[in-house]
Design an enzyme around this catalytic site. Structure first.
Site, PDB file in Angstrom:
ATOM      1  N   GLU A  47     -12.778   4.280   0.696  1.00  0.00           N
ATOM      2  CA  GLU A  47     -12.338   5.667   0.540  1.00  0.00           C
ATOM      3  C   GLU A  47     -10.966   5.798   1.161  1.00  0.00           C
ATOM      4  OE1 GLU A  47     -15.500   5.580   2.273  1.00  0.00           O
ATOM      5  OE2 GLU A  47     -16.756   6.000   0.528  1.00  0.00           O
ATOM      6  N   ILE A  87      -1.850  -0.567  10.526  1.00  0.00           N
ATOM      7  CA  ILE A  87      -0.728  -1.388  10.998  1.00  0.00           C
ATOM      8  C   ILE A  87       0.045  -0.579  12.045  1.00  0.00           C
ATOM      9  CG2 ILE A  87       1.387  -2.616  10.277  1.00  0.00           C
ATOM     10  CD1 ILE A  87      -1.336  -3.761   9.143  1.00  0.00           C
ATOM     11  N   TYR A 121      -3.569  -0.401  -1.980  1.00  0.00           N
ATOM     12  CA  TYR A 121      -4.796  -0.826  -2.644  1.00  0.00           C
ATOM     13  C   TYR A 121      -4.593  -1.003  -4.159  1.00  0.00           C
ATOM     14  CZ  TYR A 121      -7.112   0.362   1.769  1.00  0.00           C
ATOM     15  OH  TYR A 121      -7.486   0.414   3.088  1.00  0.00           O
TER      16      TYR A 121
HETATM   17  C1  LIG Z   1      -1.399   1.963   4.691  1.00  0.00           C
HETATM   18  C2  LIG Z   1      -0.845   0.907   5.645  1.00  0.00           C
HETATM   19  C3  LIG Z   1      -2.005   0.062   6.180  1.00  0.00           C
HETATM   20  C4  LIG Z   1       0.119  -0.010   4.867  1.00  0.00           C
HETATM   21  O1  LIG Z   1       0.479  -1.116   5.693  1.00  0.00           O
HETATM   22  P1  LIG Z   1       1.919  -1.797   5.596  1.00  0.00           P
HETATM   23  O2  LIG Z   1       1.900  -3.049   6.397  1.00  0.00           O
HETATM   24  O3  LIG Z   1       2.950  -0.806   5.947  1.00  0.00           O
HETATM   25  O4  LIG Z   1       1.982  -2.114   4.033  1.00  0.00           O
HETATM   26  P2  LIG Z   1       2.826  -3.306   3.336  1.00  0.00           P
HETATM   27  O5  LIG Z   1       4.163  -3.419   3.975  1.00  0.00           O
HETATM   28  O6  LIG Z   1       1.990  -4.538   3.305  1.00  0.00           O
HETATM   29  O7  LIG Z   1       2.996  -2.717   1.872  1.00  0.00           O
HETATM   30  C5  LIG Z   1       2.226  -3.162   0.765  1.00  0.00           C
HETATM   31  C6  LIG Z   1       2.388  -2.173  -0.370  1.00  0.00           C
HETATM   32  O8  LIG Z   1       1.825  -0.916   0.013  1.00  0.00           O
HETATM   33  C7  LIG Z   1       2.617   0.167  -0.506  1.00  0.00           C
HETATM   34  N1  LIG Z   1       3.182   0.939   0.606  1.00  0.00           N
HETATM   35  C8  LIG Z   1       3.149   0.638   1.928  1.00  0.00           C
HETATM   36  N2  LIG Z   1       3.718   1.624   2.636  1.00  0.00           N
HETATM   37  C9  LIG Z   1       4.123   2.569   1.759  1.00  0.00           C
HETATM   38  C10 LIG Z   1       4.752   3.841   1.870  1.00  0.00           C
HETATM   39  N3  LIG Z   1       5.098   4.338   3.081  1.00  0.00           N
HETATM   40  N4  LIG Z   1       4.968   4.555   0.748  1.00  0.00           N
HETATM   41  C11 LIG Z   1       4.611   4.094  -0.467  1.00  0.00           C
HETATM   42  N5  LIG Z   1       4.013   2.878  -0.650  1.00  0.00           N
HETATM   43  C12 LIG Z   1       3.775   2.136   0.443  1.00  0.00           C
HETATM   44  C13 LIG Z   1       3.694  -0.478  -1.325  1.00  0.00           C
HETATM   45  O9  LIG Z   1       3.221  -0.604  -2.661  1.00  0.00           O
HETATM   46  C14 LIG Z   1       3.834  -1.843  -0.699  1.00  0.00           C
HETATM   47  O10 LIG Z   1       4.327  -2.810  -1.567  1.00  0.00           O
HETATM   48  P3  LIG Z   1       5.934  -3.007  -1.704  1.00  0.00           P
HETATM   49  O11 LIG Z   1       6.438  -3.207  -0.309  1.00  0.00           O
HETATM   50  O12 LIG Z   1       6.060  -4.215  -2.559  1.00  0.00           O
HETATM   51  O13 LIG Z   1       6.448  -1.752  -2.306  1.00  0.00           O
HETATM   52  C15 LIG Z   1      -0.038   1.565   6.816  1.00  0.00           C
HETATM   53  O14 LIG Z   1       0.854   2.521   6.277  1.00  0.00           O
HETATM   54  C16 LIG Z   1      -0.900   2.246   7.859  1.00  0.00           C
HETATM   55  O15 LIG Z   1      -1.325   1.620   8.852  1.00  0.00           O
HETATM   56  N6  LIG Z   1      -1.177   3.567   7.663  1.00  0.00           N
HETATM   57  C17 LIG Z   1      -1.989   4.354   8.614  1.00  0.00           C
HETATM   58  C18 LIG Z   1      -3.438   3.982   8.545  1.00  0.00           C
HETATM   59  C19 LIG Z   1      -4.001   4.202   7.155  1.00  0.00           C
HETATM   60  O16 LIG Z   1      -3.772   5.236   6.549  1.00  0.00           O
HETATM   61  N7  LIG Z   1      -4.768   3.204   6.684  1.00  0.00           N
HETATM   62  C20 LIG Z   1      -5.448   3.266   5.414  1.00  0.00           C
HETATM   63  C21 LIG Z   1      -6.806   3.852   5.606  1.00  0.00           C
HETATM   64  S1  LIG Z   1      -7.838   3.640   4.192  1.00  0.00           S
END
Ligand SMILES: CC(C)(COP(=O)(O)OP(=O)(O)OC[C@H]1O[C@@H](n2cnc3c(N)ncnc32)[C@H](O)[C@@H]1OP(=O)(O)O)[C@@H](O)C(=O)NCCC(=O)NCCS
Length: 151
Positions: free
Chosen positions: A106, A74, A118
């Protein structure tokens, strides 16, 4: 969360994000890896668009009855707004429609945000891949099984 459209990622989408991939999205993937993924056999990439702007993307490898989630990314300033969960749910819907029974992925053991994302969607840790991302950089292997994957 403003309305988000989930669409199949095209080469035009790739052209739009390729130069800003690392600065705006993630420092783990570079543009050439993303392009080869996008063109890869059995791979399916999606983009999340908000008002026509790409705010995220995700990829999967379908090999029925199994599927692997390759990545969900994202845009940095759009995180924590529910877009990642929305995109993940779309992948679960696609998996269900394609009779997928088990999904694997993974994730870096230190990637708390992704692990939480996840886990919240029902994925469980099933193992560890030592040094998967480099020396001392371990991956957690997670999976979700069933014929009701969106639950
Ligand atoms: C991981 C990632 C995809 C999450 O996307 P996002 O749109 O921010 O996530 P969401 O807002 O939909 O959050 C969904 C849930 O994820 C968890 N979450 C998301 N960001 C979080 C954070 N910074 N810390 C802890 N939990 C988190 C929470 O449980 C959240 O639910 P909640 O809002 O009810 O607490 C994003 O941080 C990202 O792009 N990271 C870099 C790329 C990456 O690492 N991808 C995964 C590779 S496998």
């Amino acid at each position: 969360m403003e309305s988000i459209e989930i669409l199949k990622m095209t080469l035009e989408d790739y052209e739009v994000i390729k130069d800003n991939l690392i600065s705006d999205f993630d420092d783990f993937w570079n543009a050439s890896v993303l392009k080869s993924e996008l063109l890869g056999e059995h791979k399916k990439y999606l983009v999340a668009k908000q008002n026509g702007e790409i705010v995220g993307f995700a990829g999967m490898l379908q090999n029925p009855p199994e599927m692997e989630i390759m990545n969900i990314v994202i845009k940095k300033q759009e995180r924590k707004k529910g877009i990642g969960a929305f995109l993940l749910n779309k992948m679960l819907e696609i998996a269900e429609n394609n009779k997928i029974e088990t999904i694997f992925l993974e994730v870096h053991e230190k990637n708390v945000a992704a692990k939480k994302l996840y886990e919240k969607a029902g994925f469980c840790e099933i193992g560890m891949r030592k040094n998967y991302y480099g020396i001392g950089e371990n991956a957690i292997l997670m999976s979700k099984k069933g014929n009701n994957l969106q639950k």
